[in-house]
Design an enzyme around this catalytic site. Structure first.
Site, PDB file in Angstrom:
ATOM      1  N   CYS A 280       0.781  -1.166  -0.072  1.00  0.00           N
ATOM      2  CA  CYS A 280       0.007  -0.078   0.129  1.00  0.00           C
ATOM      3  C   CYS A 280       0.910   1.346   0.006  1.00  0.00           C
ATOM      4  O   CYS A 280       1.582   1.642   0.991  1.00  0.00           O
ATOM      5  CB  CYS A 280      -0.809   0.148   1.159  1.00  0.00           C
ATOM      6  SG  CYS A 280      -2.004   1.583   1.115  1.00  0.00           S
TER       7      CYS A 280
ATOM      8  N   ASN B  41      -0.594  -3.912  -6.684  1.00  0.00           N
ATOM      9  CA  ASN B  41      -1.172  -2.868  -6.016  1.00  0.00           C
ATOM     10  C   ASN B  41      -1.242  -1.683  -6.850  1.00  0.00           C
ATOM     11  O   ASN B  41      -0.758  -1.495  -8.043  1.00  0.00           O
ATOM     12  CB  ASN B  41      -0.530  -2.418  -4.724  1.00  0.00           C
ATOM     13  CG  ASN B  41      -1.633  -2.118  -3.571  1.00  0.00           C
ATOM     14  OD1 ASN B  41      -2.612  -1.391  -4.083  1.00  0.00           O
ATOM     15  ND2 ASN B  41      -1.388  -2.599  -2.490  1.00  0.00           N
TER      16      ASN B  41
ATOM     17  N   THR C 288     -10.660  -0.773 -10.519  1.00  0.00           N
ATOM     18  CA  THR C 288     -11.094   0.382 -11.000  1.00  0.00           C
ATOM     19  C   THR C 288     -12.200   0.189 -12.210  1.00  0.00           C
ATOM     20  O   THR C 288     -13.197   1.071 -12.396  1.00  0.00           O
ATOM     21  CB  THR C 288      -9.946   1.303 -11.392  1.00  0.00           C
ATOM     22  OG1 THR C 288      -9.310   1.389 -10.318  1.00  0.00           O
ATOM     23  CG2 THR C 288     -10.421   2.678 -11.985  1.00  0.00           C
TER      24      THR C 288
HETATM   25  C1  LIG Z   1     -10.219   3.511  -3.864  1.00  0.00           C
HETATM   26  C2  LIG Z   1      -9.261   2.218  -3.917  1.00  0.00           C
HETATM   27  C3  LIG Z   1      -8.841   1.513  -2.625  1.00  0.00           C
HETATM   28  C4  LIG Z   1      -8.029   0.439  -2.573  1.00  0.00           C
HETATM   29  N1  LIG Z   1      -7.795  -0.130  -1.351  1.00  0.00           N
HETATM   30  C5  LIG Z   1      -7.205  -1.114  -1.481  1.00  0.00           C
HETATM   31  C6  LIG Z   1      -7.007  -1.905  -0.213  1.00  0.00           C
HETATM   32  O1  LIG Z   1      -7.397  -1.744   0.925  1.00  0.00           O
HETATM   33  N2  LIG Z   1      -6.077  -2.882  -0.230  1.00  0.00           N
HETATM   34  C7  LIG Z   1      -5.410  -3.355  -1.042  1.00  0.00           C
HETATM   35  O2  LIG Z   1      -4.493  -4.356  -1.194  1.00  0.00           O
HETATM   36  N3  LIG Z   1      -5.550  -2.640  -2.401  1.00  0.00           N
HETATM   37  C8  LIG Z   1      -6.139  -1.431  -2.484  1.00  0.00           C
HETATM   38  N4  LIG Z   1      -6.407  -1.079  -3.878  1.00  0.00           N
HETATM   39  C9  LIG Z   1      -5.636  -1.387  -4.881  1.00  0.00           C
HETATM   40  C10 LIG Z   1      -6.675  -2.276  -5.664  1.00  0.00           C
HETATM   41  O3  LIG Z   1      -6.912  -3.501  -4.951  1.00  0.00           O
HETATM   42  C11 LIG Z   1      -5.727  -2.836  -7.119  1.00  0.00           C
HETATM   43  O4  LIG Z   1      -4.689  -3.534  -6.723  1.00  0.00           O
HETATM   44  C12 LIG Z   1      -5.360  -1.479  -7.957  1.00  0.00           C
HETATM   45  O5  LIG Z   1      -6.478  -0.630  -8.009  1.00  0.00           O
HETATM   46  C13 LIG Z   1      -5.057  -2.032  -9.268  1.00  0.00           C
HETATM   47  O6  LIG Z   1      -6.284  -2.652  -9.937  1.00  0.00           O
HETATM   48  P1  LIG Z   1      -7.152  -1.629 -10.893  1.00  0.00           P
HETATM   49  O7  LIG Z   1      -6.352  -0.978 -11.979  1.00  0.00           O
HETATM   50  O8  LIG Z   1      -7.941  -2.736 -11.686  1.00  0.00           O
HETATM   51  O9  LIG Z   1      -8.029  -0.927 -10.196  1.00  0.00           O
HETATM   52  C14 LIG Z   1      -7.354   0.045  -3.617  1.00  0.00           C
HETATM   53  C15 LIG Z   1      -7.492   0.785  -4.894  1.00  0.00           C
HETATM   54  C16 LIG Z   1      -8.404   1.978  -5.173  1.00  0.00           C
HETATM   55  C17 LIG Z   1      -8.369   2.601  -6.505  1.00  0.00           C
END
Ligand SMILES: Cc1cc2nc3c(=O)[nH]c(=O)nc-3n(C[C@H](O)[C@H](O)[C@H](O)COP(=O)(O)O)c2cc1C
Length: 280
Positions: A129, A189, A263
């Protein structure tokens, strides 16, 4: 498809925190119907104590498919989850994977508490994170492997280790967590970026801190997946900017065994069902 003892009917997951059905923050919640085709549901990252998260705003779109966020792990804390989420797997009709994070020192205790509570069939260690102090454990092979080994020592649940794209040598990290007992690697992440608005002012409540997700992350995530998939024998979860069938295919071509969507599914709540049809 199996990850350790965890059986996935379909190799499709959600990204922790961004596609949610139990979050206190409704912006990231989808209705249960939108997630019903997942192979398993990954919870928001839980920490030892409840966290309010960073100052708002938590997230901004920088184009139609790319988000910058700095939520800062807002969550109800492990005790509330152990009390309130016991029926979650039955409600969704799929296994639940509990994401845990915050301070790396808390991970074994979180793993122990969730294992005895019994509502999760697997754990995902959020070692990546960018929005909390010390969050980028997965940038360092020794720190990442120590974290996985400490959790492995206290639980038999399958362990997903969630890696960061902000790493020069992800293959080394992946090999280290595999050797320490991880059953899968989640790649990955958000990418830490400077969260500056067009006029140069801070974009989010956390100031200039933030992580990029969505289509802007996709090529970065593909590189992470490709390098990790070459390096390990355990399943690789491809996560980052999947917004449709073509991006899903690129992830599979890069070596992902399982896909996850964040997303893309929040912006397009029909995405999970469409991908599920392809992954049938
Ligand atoms: C608003 C938001 C909150 C997120 N919260 C977490 C979280 O609590 N724990 C975690 O491991 N990743 C968290 N992520 C990361 C997502 O799980 C993911 O790894 C990242 O958004 C990339 O994937 P995507 O491009 O499909 O969104 C978060 C992402 C976003 C946008």
């Amino acid at each position: 498809m199996h990850v350790g003892a965890l059986a996935l009917d379909r190799p499709l997951l959600n990204g922790s925190g961004v596609v949610d059905v139990v979050s206190a923050d409704e912006d990231w919640n989808l209705p249960d119907e939108a997630v019903i085709k997942l192979g398993a549901f990954v919870t928001k990252t839980l920490t030892r104590d409840a966290r309010a998260g960073n100052e708002e705003p938590w997230a901004e779109a920088i184009d139609s498919g790319t988000l910058i966020n700095a939520v800062g792990l807002a969550n109800p804390g492990v005790d509330a989850a152990n009390r309130d989420w016991t029926g979650l797997a039955a409600r969704l009709g799929m296994p639940v994977i509990a994401s845990i994070g915050g301070s790396v020192d808390d991970l074994p205790e979180l793993a122990r508490l969730i294992t005895s509570a019994g509502w999760a069939e697997a754990l995902e260690l959020n070692l990546s994170c960018p929005n909390v102090d010390g969050g980028l454990v997965a940038a360092d092979p020794a720190a990442a492997s120590a974290a996985v080994a400490a959790v492995r020592a206290v639980t038999e649940l399958p362990i997903f280790a969630k890696l960061t794209p902000a790493c020069a040598a992800p293959a080394q990290v992946a090999r280290a967590v595999e050797a320490a007992g991880a059953d899968a690697v989640t790649c990955g992440n958000t990418m830490p970026i400077r969260a500056a608005a067009p006029d140069g002012s801070p974009l989010l409540g956390a100031g200039f801190h933030g992580g990029m997700s969505g289509v802007g992350l996709h090529l970065i995530a593909l590189r992470l997946v490709a390098e990790v998939a070459e390096a390990v024998a355990i399943p690789v979860v491809g996560l980052g900017g999947i917004d449709g069938e073509a991006a899903a295919q690129r992830m599979l071509d890069a070596g992902a065994d399982i896909l996850a969507v964040g997303t893309g599914a929040v912006l397009d709540p029909g995405l999970i069902a469409r991908l599920a049809a392809v992954l049938q």
